[in-house]
Design an enzyme around this catalytic site. Structure first.
Site, mmCIF file in Angstrom:
data_model
loop_
_atom_site.group_PDB
_atom_site.id
_atom_site.type_symbol
_atom_site.label_atom_id
_atom_site.label_comp_id
_atom_site.label_asym_id
_atom_site.label_seq_id
_atom_site.Cartn_x
_atom_site.Cartn_y
_atom_site.Cartn_z
ATOM 1 N N SER A 118 0.863 -1.180 0.000
ATOM 2 C CA SER A 118 0.000 0.000 0.000
ATOM 3 C C SER A 118 0.899 1.229 0.000
ATOM 4 C CB SER A 118 -0.874 0.006 1.268
ATOM 5 O OG SER A 118 -1.391 1.296 1.509
ATOM 6 N N TYR B 289 -0.979 0.022 10.227
ATOM 7 C CA TYR B 289 -1.272 -0.651 8.952
ATOM 8 C C TYR B 289 -0.171 -0.319 7.941
ATOM 9 C CZ TYR B 289 -3.693 -1.259 4.445
ATOM 10 O OH TYR B 289 -4.024 -1.610 3.167
ATOM 11 N N LYS C 106 2.449 -2.691 5.877
ATOM 12 C CA LYS C 106 2.521 -2.730 4.406
ATOM 13 C C LYS C 106 3.930 -2.393 3.915
ATOM 14 C CE LYS C 106 -1.627 -4.112 3.457
ATOM 15 N NZ LYS C 106 -1.880 -5.376 2.740
HETATM 16 N N1 LIG Z 1 -8.965 -0.718 -0.643
HETATM 17 C C1 LIG Z 1 -7.869 0.035 -0.575
HETATM 18 O O1 LIG Z 1 -7.915 1.287 -0.655
HETATM 19 C C2 LIG Z 1 -6.526 -0.619 -0.466
HETATM 20 C C3 LIG Z 1 -5.387 0.180 -0.698
HETATM 21 C C4 LIG Z 1 -4.124 -0.411 -0.584
HETATM 22 C C5 LIG Z 1 -4.001 -1.746 -0.254
HETATM 23 N N2 LIG Z 1 -5.132 -2.487 -0.028
HETATM 24 C C6 LIG Z 1 -4.953 -3.900 0.338
HETATM 25 O O2 LIG Z 1 -5.651 -4.693 -0.603
HETATM 26 C C7 LIG Z 1 -6.106 -5.899 0.043
HETATM 27 C C8 LIG Z 1 -7.584 -6.085 -0.223
HETATM 28 O O3 LIG Z 1 -8.275 -4.940 0.198
HETATM 29 P P1 LIG Z 1 -9.799 -4.690 -0.164
HETATM 30 O O4 LIG Z 1 -9.992 -3.240 -0.083
HETATM 31 O O5 LIG Z 1 -10.193 -5.431 -1.393
HETATM 32 O O6 LIG Z 1 -10.508 -5.369 1.119
HETATM 33 P P2 LIG Z 1 -11.969 -5.964 1.310
HETATM 34 O O7 LIG Z 1 -12.931 -5.380 0.346
HETATM 35 O O8 LIG Z 1 -12.247 -5.838 2.762
HETATM 36 O O9 LIG Z 1 -11.786 -7.503 0.939
HETATM 37 C C9 LIG Z 1 -10.981 -8.320 1.745
HETATM 38 C C10 LIG Z 1 -11.140 -9.752 1.302
HETATM 39 O O10 LIG Z 1 -10.317 -10.581 2.130
HETATM 40 C C11 LIG Z 1 -11.141 -11.492 2.888
HETATM 41 N N3 LIG Z 1 -10.492 -11.622 4.195
HETATM 42 C C12 LIG Z 1 -10.274 -10.630 5.090
HETATM 43 N N4 LIG Z 1 -9.616 -11.119 6.153
HETATM 44 C C13 LIG Z 1 -9.416 -12.442 5.908
HETATM 45 C C14 LIG Z 1 -8.788 -13.486 6.627
HETATM 46 N N5 LIG Z 1 -8.226 -13.275 7.808
HETATM 47 N N6 LIG Z 1 -8.747 -14.721 6.076
HETATM 48 C C15 LIG Z 1 -9.323 -14.944 4.868
HETATM 49 N N7 LIG Z 1 -9.926 -13.999 4.145
HETATM 50 C C16 LIG Z 1 -9.972 -12.755 4.663
HETATM 51 C C17 LIG Z 1 -12.515 -10.860 2.889
HETATM 52 O O11 LIG Z 1 -13.584 -11.764 3.074
HETATM 53 P P3 LIG Z 1 -14.078 -12.179 4.571
HETATM 54 O O12 LIG Z 1 -14.312 -10.884 5.326
HETATM 55 O O13 LIG Z 1 -15.310 -12.986 4.354
HETATM 56 O O14 LIG Z 1 -12.961 -12.977 5.136
HETATM 57 C C18 LIG Z 1 -12.557 -10.274 1.465
HETATM 58 O O15 LIG Z 1 -12.761 -11.309 0.521
HETATM 59 C C19 LIG Z 1 -5.699 -5.761 1.508
HETATM 60 O O16 LIG Z 1 -4.468 -6.415 1.737
HETATM 61 C C20 LIG Z 1 -5.530 -4.267 1.691
HETATM 62 O O17 LIG Z 1 -4.640 -3.960 2.731
HETATM 63 C C21 LIG Z 1 -6.371 -1.952 -0.124
#
Ligand SMILES: NC(=O)c1ccc[n+]([C@@H]2O[C@H](COP(=O)([O-])OP(=O)(O)OC[C@H]3O[C@@H](n4cnc5c(N)ncnc54)[C@H](OP(=O)(O)O)[C@@H]3O)[C@@H](O)[C@H]2O)c1
Length: 254
Positions: A145, A158, A162
């Site tokens: 990130s 966080y 990252k």
């Molecule tokens: N969105 C942003 O702005 C952003 C920016 C930079 C980096 N990221 C990174 O991108 C990744 C995905 O983010 P996102 O925004 O797509 O998140 P999200 O919409 O919350 O999706 C997270 C996914 O991971 C699953 N999950 C969460 N914790 C888990 C666990 N302990 N074991 C198994 N599955 C798990 C969730 O399903 P369940 O809840 O059913 O488990 C869901 O499928 C993360 O690593 C985040 O740090 C996101």
């Protein structure tokens, strides 16, 4: 010469929504077979229904549980007999506030899920000889990130995790070459459930900091991942690819 799309087998952790689901959908559209994981079985089943029948499976469980990881690898071995790309999407950010105030047990949990767990997936996939990860020239993509590069107010711990993911990526890239490539993507704010608190109610204000004039969409990250796992990225390893609409170039903070 035409782009060489990834058409192997991809294991995408955290694939029931957001960035992980967009990655699975994109890779499947490019011709891959995919396995997605997440904790909630109902949401995972809904996500699976959006992927091509016969070319996708889903396994529910917690990414940080060894038993779940081994079950996933059994299911993938049975269904597809190999893994060519491991995409570590699962990440968490349960606290908001100064780093000095974070409960150290919560800090440990964040590091377990965001840093140790991607490493554990790499170790387990590598150790499973049925999957031929190294012999098939596999690749890993981790989710870092931009908060790992420039501290973001309120989500400091966080960001620290990252930053560790970025360094884990580079370290593994050196250790696992030449058989396996290891890269990461480093997004700024992407519109998902996870990041909603960062832009809800102030979207125009947040977007105005982005030279490209908008927040990211999960598909923006999926495109970068599709490139990194493809043969077009055959000479790229140890790279942390920023996907941020220009935010970092403009000196912004996510
Ligand atoms: N969105 C942003 O702005 C952003 C920016 C930079 C980096 N990221 C990174 O991108 C990744 C995905 O983010 P996102 O925004 O797509 O998140 P999200 O919409 O919350 O999706 C997270 C996914 O991971 C699953 N999950 C969460 N914790 C888990 C666990 N302990 N074991 C198994 N599955 C798990 C969730 O399903 P369940 O809840 O059913 O488990 C869901 O499928 C993360 O690593 C985040 O740090 C996101």
């Amino acid at each position: 010469m035409a782009a060489e799309r990834f058409d192997g087998v991809a294991l995408v952790t955290g694939g029931s929504r957001g960035i992980g689901l967009a990655i699975a959908q994109r890779l499947a559209a490019d011709g891959a077979r995919v396995c997605i994981t997440a904790r909630r079985a109902d949401a995972l089943a809904e996500a699976l229904a959006t992927l091509p029948a016969g070319r996708a499976i889903a396994v529910a469980g917690r990414a940080e549980d060894k038993a779940h990881r081994l079950e996933v690898l059994d299911r993938v071995a049975d269904a597809f007999g190999r893994v060519d790309a491991l995409v570590n999407v699962v990440g968490m950010n349960p606290v908001f506030g100064p780093v000095v105030d974070v409960d150290v047990e919560v800090a440990r949990k964040i590091f377990e899920v965001n840093v140790i767990t991607p490493l554990a997936w790499v170790q387990d996939v590598l150790a499973d000889e049925r999957l031929g990860f190294a012999s098939h020239g596999g690749s890993v993509v981790n989710l870092s990130s931009v908060t790992g590069r420039t501290p973001s107010p309120g989500i400091g711990l966080y960001g620290i995790s990252k930053a560790a993911v970025a360094h884990l990526t580079k370290t593994l890239a050196v250790e696992l070459a030449p058989e396996i490539r290891v890269n990461a993507v480093s997004p700024a704010v992407v519109r998902t459930v996870f990041s909603r608190a960062l832009y809800d109610g102030k979207e125009q204000e947040v977007e105005s900091a982005y030279p490209l004039g908008r927040l990211g969409e999960p598909e923006d990250v999926a495109g970068a991942v599709a490139f990194l796992v493809s043969r077009d990225a055959a000479w790229i390893t140890g790279e942390v690819l920023t996907v941020d609409g220009g935010l970092m170039a403009a000196g912004g903070v996510a």
